[in-house]
Motif scaffolding. Structure first.
Motif, PDB file in Angstrom:
ATOM      1  N   GLU A  82       0.823  -1.203   0.000  1.00  0.00           N
ATOM      2  CA  GLU A  82       0.000   0.000   0.000  1.00  0.00           C
ATOM      3  C   GLU A  82       0.862   1.261   0.000  1.00  0.00           C
ATOM      4  O   GLU A  82       0.487   2.282  -0.585  1.00  0.00           O
ATOM      5  N   PHE A  83       2.019   1.192   0.648  1.00  0.00           N
ATOM      6  CA  PHE A  83       2.943   2.330   0.656  1.00  0.00           C
ATOM      7  C   PHE A  83       3.344   2.700  -0.768  1.00  0.00           C
ATOM      8  O   PHE A  83       3.297   3.871  -1.168  1.00  0.00           O
ATOM      9  N   TRP A  84       3.710   1.692  -1.566  1.00  0.00           N
ATOM     10  CA  TRP A  84       4.161   1.967  -2.923  1.00  0.00           C
ATOM     11  C   TRP A  84       3.001   2.290  -3.853  1.00  0.00           C
ATOM     12  O   TRP A  84       3.116   3.156  -4.738  1.00  0.00           O
ATOM     13  N   PHE A  85       1.864   1.609  -3.673  1.00  0.00           N
ATOM     14  CA  PHE A  85       0.688   1.946  -4.475  1.00  0.00           C
ATOM     15  C   PHE A  85       0.286   3.405  -4.245  1.00  0.00           C
ATOM     16  O   PHE A  85       0.071   4.173  -5.192  1.00  0.00           O
ATOM     17  N   ALA A  86       0.171   3.773  -2.972  1.00  0.00           N
ATOM     18  CA  ALA A  86      -0.223   5.146  -2.643  1.00  0.00           C
ATOM     19  C   ALA A  86       0.845   6.132  -3.099  1.00  0.00           C
ATOM     20  O   ALA A  86       0.527   7.241  -3.554  1.00  0.00           O
ATOM     21  N   GLY A  87       2.105   5.739  -2.984  1.00  0.00           N
ATOM     22  CA  GLY A  87       3.199   6.613  -3.415  1.00  0.00           C
ATOM     23  C   GLY A  87       3.114   6.959  -4.891  1.00  0.00           C
ATOM     24  O   GLY A  87       3.362   8.109  -5.294  1.00  0.00           O
ATOM     25  N   ILE A  88       2.755   5.978  -5.707  1.00  0.00           N
ATOM     26  CA  ILE A  88       2.624   6.216  -7.155  1.00  0.00           C
ATOM     27  C   ILE A  88       1.458   7.170  -7.422  1.00  0.00           C
ATOM     28  O   ILE A  88       1.558   8.086  -8.254  1.00  0.00           O
TER      29      ILE A  88
END
Length: 608
Positions: free
Chosen positions: A148-154
């Motif tokens: 979720e960190f990387w999904f949200a980051g994108i």
């Protein structure tokens, strides 16, 4: 770290990005075009009005969550404010909303994949995406947090890039472009549909913003839940202002609101207008990321709500079990199964069964928001504000205004032909849930009450079943009375249940079983030491988390001639709700069962 300390399953950076990503859904990238087309350049005002409501809901939720941290979050607050029916319906409705979203997002993601791989079966890609996110959640809470960190980051990066480039374009800092705001008024004016046109797309906008409350559920598995909830509530203001209002305003400045490309994909149209190459591919990748983020967090949220329902004995108790990694695997698989069924329904019967499922969950999140608002008003009135560290602004005015605003949106859904079926079917879903709640209460009330046997005149072997009341004065006094001749042998069984120990209300799946064992053992040790200090012969052990199973096991090993069961008062007792005392009398007809109503030591101290 002590046995009852909350483990750090989600890091600060993960929780921060989950809170940010929860506000940004695929609806911003796709649905905003429809909003602009039906509202005009003033679309950002629609987003501001809906953003205001979401901010107020988050503030009310933060007030309650910081004052009374709970893994059940708004379901528990509704139960405390309005009664069991409210907590039951909020928990089940919220779970239903998210499991339908899980299936819907899996299909949406598959449609985007077909952009690059045309011809691949939609249902197959949907199942692959759903399986991938299920496995991610099953592995560990930290793996969910990292994805979720990387999904949200994108998602955040895409909007930040758009804002930076868009501002440069609008203010004439872009090569070959001068400052130009004419699109705000040049095509039929700023309000082409009049002042009431602002409300035309309110329903679409409010649904694109749902998900901000997920951070309050995830906070239960962070290092400092209270601080995390307060930060999430405070920061949602800047996120909505920047990501929604800012980006929509830029879109209406860069593009004519009635341009046909805006309705299809506004961000692609804006990047194309500014001369950015490969806009289609880039934005499709971003939208796919947003869809996967929603799918991932939806699976997480649905499973945690099932865990909470099971912890309150409002769902099968098997759903409260967790793996060694602290993952509620059964709850995840149960939620995933419903998602799979939605995908199958979309493949087999997209216009009937799947459409019914979508419509029957359409307004549910607004019902939940209304109940959050009412809960905050009731609890604030009941308890006052002196002890609150986070307070709702301008109470009660803003709280009441927020609830009325959401009710107005529901009324608008009822007036518009396109959304009326969603409101009606969602109300039907709520009615079914409430009917189940009262049917269960009616069923329990109709059970025949077994006749109580007279206790043994001089019991020699007394089996005690207790949990929250194991160290209560009432229970200890009853045991002293029974064993007045000092010849009685006691055995105390304390079920190691997350519900009765209270740990399910303060701990997430990550460490609930460890905390439960510690809390139950502490109560057992206190009871044994108190009785032994009076030279009473007593032994004890922790039992199965199911009280009747714990009792049956103890009866088989200890062979009592009397059973004593201690429960909380009727209005607070889970054992009363599930008829534990009467069922014990039915299952052990040859052994007298004495019922003691007791108040736990902690509760007694709270009222002193």
């Amino acid at each position: 770290m002590s046995a009852t300390a909350l483990k750090k399953g989600l890091s600060e950076r993960q929780l921060r990005m989950i809170a940010i990503g929860g506000v940004i859904g695929a609806g911003l990238f796709v649905g905003s075009g429809v909003v602009i087309g039906s509202t005009g350049p003033a679309a950002f005002i629609t987003y501001a009005l809906c953003g205001f409501l979401v901010i107020m809901v988050m503030r009310m939720l933060a007030e309650m969550a910081v004052a009374n941290p709970s893994t059940g979050s708004f379901a528990d607050y509704a139960r405390d404010a309005m009664g069991g029916w409210a907590g039951f319906s909020v928990g089940w409705l919220y779970w239903y909303f998210w499991v339908i979203i899980v299936g819907f997002e899996a299909i949406a993601g598959a449609k985007i994949v077909q952009y690059w791989i045309p011809g691949v079966p939609l249902w197959l890609v949907s199942l692959v995406l759903l399986t991938a996110m299920t496995l991610t959640n099953l592995f560990s809470v930290s793996s969910f947090g990292e994805f979720e960190f990387w999904f949200a980051g994108i998602k955040v990066a895409a909007i930040v890039v758009f804002l930076v480039i868009g501002l440069a374009y609008v203010f004439g800092l872009w090569p070959g472009k001068s400052m130009d705001f004419s699109n705000l008024t040049a095509h039929g004016g700023f309000l082409p549909f009049g002042i009431w046109g602002i409300t035309a797309a309110v329903v679409t906008v409010i649904f694109s913003m749902t998900g901000a409350e997920v951070a309050t559920i995830a906070a239960a598995e962070s290092k400092d839940p209270e601080r995390a909830v307060a930060k999430a509530a405070n920061s949602v203001i800047a996120r909505i202002a920047t990501f929604y209002i800012g980006s929509i305003l830029l879109l209406t400045i860069i593009l004519p609101w009635n341009d046909s490309t805006v309705a299809a994909s506004p961000f692609v149209a804006a990047f194309t207008q500014m001369g950015i190459p490969y806009a289609d591919d880039v934005m499709n990748a971003v939208v796919l990321t947003a869809v996967l983020s929603c799918l991932n967090s939806g699976m997480y949220t649905a499973s945690r709500m099932l865990f909470v329902l099971a912890a309150r004995r409002e769902a099968p108790l098997q759903l409260v079990s967790v793996t060694k990694r602290g993952v509620p695997a059964v709850a995840i698989l149960a939620s995933s199964l419903v998602g799979f069924l939605c995908v199958i329904a979309a493949a087999v019967s997209p216009d009937t069964i799947f459409a019914f499922l979508l419509n029957s969950s359409g307004a549910i999140i607004l019902f939940v928001y209304v109940l959050i608002g009412i809960s905050q008003i009731v609890l604030r009135r009941r308890s006052g504000s002196e002890h609150l560290r986070v307070k709702m602004w301008l109470f009660p005015g803003l709280s009441i205004l927020t609830v009325l605003g959401i009710v107005a949106i529901l009324a608008q859904m009822g007036l518009e032909p396109d959304t009326r079926s969603q409101l009606v079917l969602s109300l039907l879903s709520w009615a079914v849930v409430i009917a189940f709640y009262f049917a269960n209460k009616w069923f329990i009330a109709r059970r025949p009450v077994p006749q109580e046997m007279a206790p043994a005149v001089e019991p020699r072997r007394v089996l005690v079943l207790a949990n929250e009341t194991a160290n209560s004065d009432e229970l200890l006094d009853e045991l002293r009375r029974i064993g007045a001749d000092r010849a009685t042998h006691y055995f105390v069984a304390v079920p190691a249940s997350p519900v009765e120990t209270g740990t399910a209300a303060t701990h997430g799946p990550l460490d609930v079983m460890e905390a439960t064992q510690a809390a139950a053992q502490a109560r057992l040790d206190h009871t044994l030491s108190t009785l032994r200090s009076e030279n009473v012969q007593v032994d004890g052990a922790l039992g199965d988390y199911r009280p009747l199973r714990a009792l049956a096991n103890a009866v088989d090993t200890f062979h009592p001639d009397q059973i004593v069961i201690a429960t909380l008062p009727l209005e607070a007792s889970v054992w009363h709700r599930f008829d534990v005392v009467d069922r014990a009398r039915t299952e052990h007809p040859d052994v007298p069962v004495t019922h003691v109503v007791a108040t736990p030591v902690a509760m007694q101290q709270a009222f002193q």
